[in-house]
Motif scaffolding. Structure first.
Motif, mmCIF file in Angstrom:
data_model
loop_
_atom_site.group_PDB
_atom_site.id
_atom_site.type_symbol
_atom_site.label_atom_id
_atom_site.label_comp_id
_atom_site.label_asym_id
_atom_site.label_seq_id
_atom_site.Cartn_x
_atom_site.Cartn_y
_atom_site.Cartn_z
ATOM 1 N N GLN A 172 54.767 10.258 52.592
ATOM 2 C CA GLN A 172 54.979 11.570 53.195
ATOM 3 C C GLN A 172 53.815 12.498 52.829
ATOM 4 O O GLN A 172 53.131 12.306 51.823
ATOM 5 N N LYS A 173 53.622 13.528 53.645
ATOM 6 C CA LYS A 173 52.488 14.426 53.440
ATOM 7 C C LYS A 173 52.573 15.167 52.112
ATOM 8 O O LYS A 173 51.543 15.540 51.539
ATOM 9 N N ASP A 174 53.792 15.403 51.631
ATOM 10 C CA ASP A 174 53.949 16.056 50.331
ATOM 11 C C ASP A 174 54.371 15.072 49.251
ATOM 12 O O ASP A 174 54.826 15.481 48.173
ATOM 13 N N ASP A 191 51.258 8.145 48.006
ATOM 14 C CA ASP A 191 50.821 7.020 48.830
ATOM 15 C C ASP A 191 51.424 5.739 48.284
ATOM 16 O O ASP A 191 51.428 5.507 47.071
ATOM 17 N N ASP A 245 50.103 11.101 62.249
ATOM 18 C CA ASP A 245 50.365 12.493 61.902
ATOM 19 C C ASP A 245 51.866 12.776 61.842
ATOM 20 O O ASP A 245 52.338 13.520 60.993
ATOM 21 N N ARG A 295 55.435 11.564 60.841
ATOM 22 C CA ARG A 295 55.999 10.591 59.911
ATOM 23 C C ARG A 295 57.501 10.428 60.137
ATOM 24 O O ARG A 295 58.213 11.395 60.431
ATOM 25 N N HIS A 335 43.528 11.186 51.973
ATOM 26 C CA HIS A 335 44.623 12.146 51.821
ATOM 27 C C HIS A 335 45.124 12.155 50.387
ATOM 28 O O HIS A 335 44.826 11.249 49.592
ATOM 29 N N PRO A 369 47.603 18.869 54.692
ATOM 30 C CA PRO A 369 48.691 17.877 54.660
ATOM 31 C C PRO A 369 48.311 16.541 55.305
ATOM 32 O O PRO A 369 48.736 15.487 54.839
ATOM 33 N N GLU A 370 47.509 16.603 56.365
ATOM 34 C CA GLU A 370 47.152 15.371 57.070
ATOM 35 C C GLU A 370 45.923 14.693 56.491
ATOM 36 O O GLU A 370 45.569 13.572 56.892
#
Length: 756
Positions: A55-57, A60, A70, A72, A536, A603-604
């Motif tokens: 997730q972006k927050d 990985d 982009d 999710r 990222h 975020p991306e």
């Protein structure tokens, strides 16, 4: 609640075999994911952890390097990614009391599965010279031991600094900086054993050793060729991209010695209809003999050249070099020899040609099935030839796609983890830090083992990974490591490498991707680069497994201070306190990372530049994309022998063994199996269910034996066999490597069968 680890190794004497599956994922994948996660983490921790994966927050996935789009999903992970997360976020712990109860001799008898199941290592551990078991040690003493051994070396080149693909960009940059300030380019890494052949071929032909496509390109492609790759097990989230491409009208050709369930049908667990019916992916399955890929692509290139209007003449004229050389070599491609090399039929190849000619946008994806042969670099160059002939590099929906296997293996190389660095990189590093980096080439993995074997390397420091389990020629490698003065492993969990040591050994426990990283200036994040050049941030969300853990950047920084001392002007303490200061330095050294901190905060994330993709500019020696024309090679196997490829099971990620099943291939309860075509088995007198020793044959005349494998009659290509690594790494000769890249030829092992 999470369950306790196994106390004894499970018996693997009688694996059960059922027919292979013809679809991947679906409800069985969901059930297996939840069961493994519950065993390792418990229900509440499972939910808290898995909902942050990719997730972006969040963090990985520590598994493969497949990119995220982009948009999710709530559950942005696959079955094997969830297994990787569960093993790292486990509630099981390996404490000093564990090591007191298990001397080194005991650990050496245990399977990789048992070792990995014990849990997270909680404290630094030290094996003194002459000691029989690890004992707890302070961090200060651990770094002092490292300093003692490194400063006592006759030359910095007697030290080896190995990197696993899990290591973050920040840690990798600091690690290579330390090694070069110390005075060596001995920076072997896991890429040496997997996609080094890809990097070698692509650098020569298009000027950059990375893939040229994005996730969006896959969705826009008209034809996707998947060669030497099993995405259903090794990169399961890739199946979603293939499904989306199919929905848009793409065709898919798979080229592989074994049929793989994931490419037959994908039951997408994200949708009810996907779980019930699934999507057929393959339009054409070319069941090629091991090592026949170069011959196949050379013949396809000949046929493309001979077909009027099939080549992109404007692209060839404006952007390429060497077309006439390729055309002359391709003219010599012979149907009969190609059919012998590939085991394919003429109608199969003609159908593949028709699909290529019908496509205006073609992508070729590949993995270890192409990279681990003597002629791997030439094979990948031949793949590039096909795309260049069709103008399929530098336009949407087309290009090269080497699919990386570990989540930041590509980023580590970008950060300078390379034994043969570019002079421009070293110049920038020296200018930024006021050091003088060595210019001589260092050792890759194979040469590192040879150096330890020959007494030219005396300290092995491994930043993650399982060096012993991942490398070839197991007996030679283990004997070489035992000759060293010191082995150091930065690890989250136990593996075979901790049981095969130098005279002294250290285990330095580190934070994982799932762990919160809090330093003196506050909570930190790290960055990674995926298989398609997207960078990222990654932020763990769990309390660390122990208060005694250090992050990888902190370990490197403290080691550097202990080894280099006050003579070093590099602000190591500052780097440990605040990773943003590391990213500031990266932005001034590594092209494409300008304004790194601001872009990493998006975020991306951000995409790295790629001249062939972005501008149709090719930074090669000729200034153009290069056609090449190496002589066609393929393995010749003596009568009564088969050609073995080593591969993963579905319950496995690299050398990490999650379980003893290979669900898609119908194998449960054991890993010592060898898959053989029934017709070959009949000729060799190998009954299904019988037991055999695998004996490798190589020109050095040394007997390499892997005993006690159950024969499984399986629909492999004729003349070929398959078995799991690391159990079969013992059969791969150290000197059997790919030309140019020096990657171990783990997919081309000639074996004979002897009664067990």
């Amino acid at each position: 609640m999470a369950t306790k680890p196994p106390t004894g190794d499970p018996v693997q004497d009688a694996p059960q075999v059922t027919p292979p599956k013809h679809a991947a994922a679906g409800l069985p994948a969901i059930g297996h994911t939840l069961r493994i996660a519950q065993q390792q983490m418990g229900l509440a921790r499972t939910a808290r952890t898995l909902l942050k994966v990719n997730q972006k927050d969040g963090f990985d996935c520590p598994g493969c390097a497949w990119p995220e789009g982009d948009k999710r999903h709530t559950a942005e992970f696959c079955e094997n990614g969830a297994k990787a997360v569960a093993e790292e976020a486990t509630l099981r712990r390996v404490t000093p009391e564990f090591f007191a109860a298990h001397p080194l001799a005991d650990l050496a008898t245990r399977s990789g599965y048992w070792l990995g199941q014990q849990g997270r290592i909680t404290q630094p551990m030290y094996l003194p010279e002459g000691g029989d078991r690890y004992e707890a040690v302070s961090w200060e003493r651990a770094f002092a031991i490292i300093a003692e051994e490194l400063t006592a070396l006759g030359s910095p080149d007697e030290a080896l600094f190995y990197t696993s693909g899990r290591t973050s960009n920040e840690a990798a940059f600091l690690f290579q900086l330390f090694a070069r300030e110390f005075g060596t380019n001995n920076l072997p890494d896991c890429s040496n054993m997997c996609h080094e052949s890809s990097g070698s071929a692509l650098t020569e032909t298009i000027g950059i050793g990375k893939g040229s496509v994005s996730l969006e390109d896959l969705h826009q492609a008209e034809l996707i060729i998947v060669a030497g790759q099993n995405p259903g097990t090794n990169h399961p989230r890739m199946l979603s991209a293939l499904e989306q491409a199919k929905a848009a009208g793409a065709k898919i050709i798979s080229v592989n010695p074994l049929p793989e369930a994931g490419l037959e049908r994908f039951k997408n667990p994200q949708t009810p209809l996907g779980m019930l019916r699934g999507t057929a992916l393959n339009d054409l399955f070319l069941q090629i003999r091991i090592g026949g890929d170069q011959a196949l692509f050379r013949l396809l290139n000949k046929l493309v050249i001979e077909t009027e209007g099939a080549t992109d003449e404007a692209f060839i004229r404006e952007h390429t070099h060497g077309y006439e050389h390729l055309a002359a070599a391709a003219k010599e491609a012979d149907w009969d020899e190609t059919l012998t090399a590939t085991g394919l039929t003429r109608p199969e190849i003609e159908r593949a040609l028709a699909m290529i000619l019908a496509s205006k946008r073609t992508i070729v994806c590949w993995a270890m099935g192409l990279t681990q042969h003597k002629h791997s670099v030439a094979t990948i160059r031949e793949v590039v030839n096909l795309l260049l002939l069709r103008g399929d590099i530098g336009r949407p929906g087309a290009g090269v796609c080497p699919v990386r296997g570990h989540s930041n293996v590509q980023g580590d190389r970008t950060m300078g983890i390379f034994e043969r660095p570019a002079p421009a990189f070293l110049d920038a590093l020296d200018k930024e830090f006021g050091i003088t980096s060595p210019r001589g080439h260092g050792y890759d993995v194979v040469r590192s083992i040879q150096a330890m074997r020959d007494g030219r390397a005396k300290v092995l420091f491994a930043m993650g990974g399982n060096f012993v389990g991942a490398t070839p020629d197991t007996d030679v490698t283990e004997a070489a490591i035992r000759r060293t003065a010191l082995t150091v492993h930065v690890s989250t969990k136990l593996n075979r490498s901790h049981a095969v040591t130098g005279r002294r050994a250290l285990i330095l426990p580190t934070l994982g991707r799932t762990d919160k990283d809090v330093q003196a200036t506050g909570r930190q994040f790290v960055t990674v680069e995926d298989s398609m050049g997207m960078v990222h941030a990654s932020r763990g969300n769990l309390a660390p497994a122990s208060p005694h853990l250090l992050s990888e950047p902190a370990i490197v920084a403290r080691m550097a201070r202990a080894v280099l001392g006050p003579a070093s002007a590099t602000p190591w303490e500052e780097f440990e306190r605040d990773y943003a200061t590391v990213r500031d330095r990266i932005s001034r050294v590594v092209p494409g990372f300008e304004d790194f901190n601001a872009r990493a905060a998006r975020p991306e994330g951000f995409r790295l530049p790629h001249a062939p993709r972005d501008e149709r500019r090719f930074p090669t020696k000729t200034g153009r994309a290069n056609f090449t024309a190496a002589p066609v090679e393929y393995p010749r196997v003596p009568q009564g022998r088969l050609l073995l490829q080593t591969l993963r099971s579905h319950d496995q990620y690299n050398t990490t063994i999650y379980g003893l099943d290979d669900r898609y291939r119908g194998i449960t309860g054991g890993r010592r199996v060898v898959m053989v075509n029934p017709a070959d088995a009949a000729e060799l007198g190998l009954a299904d269910g019988s037991y055999t020793d695998l004996v490798g044959e190589w020109k050095d005349g040394v007997e390499r034996r892997a005993p006690g494998f159950r024969v499984v009659h399986y629909p492999t290509a004729r003349g070929c066999a398959a078995a799991y690594y690391p159990e079969t790494n013992v059969l791969v000769p150290l000197d059997s490597t790919a030309d140019t890249s020096n990657t171990p030829a783990s997919k081309s092992v000639v074996v004979r069968f002897e009664p067990a």
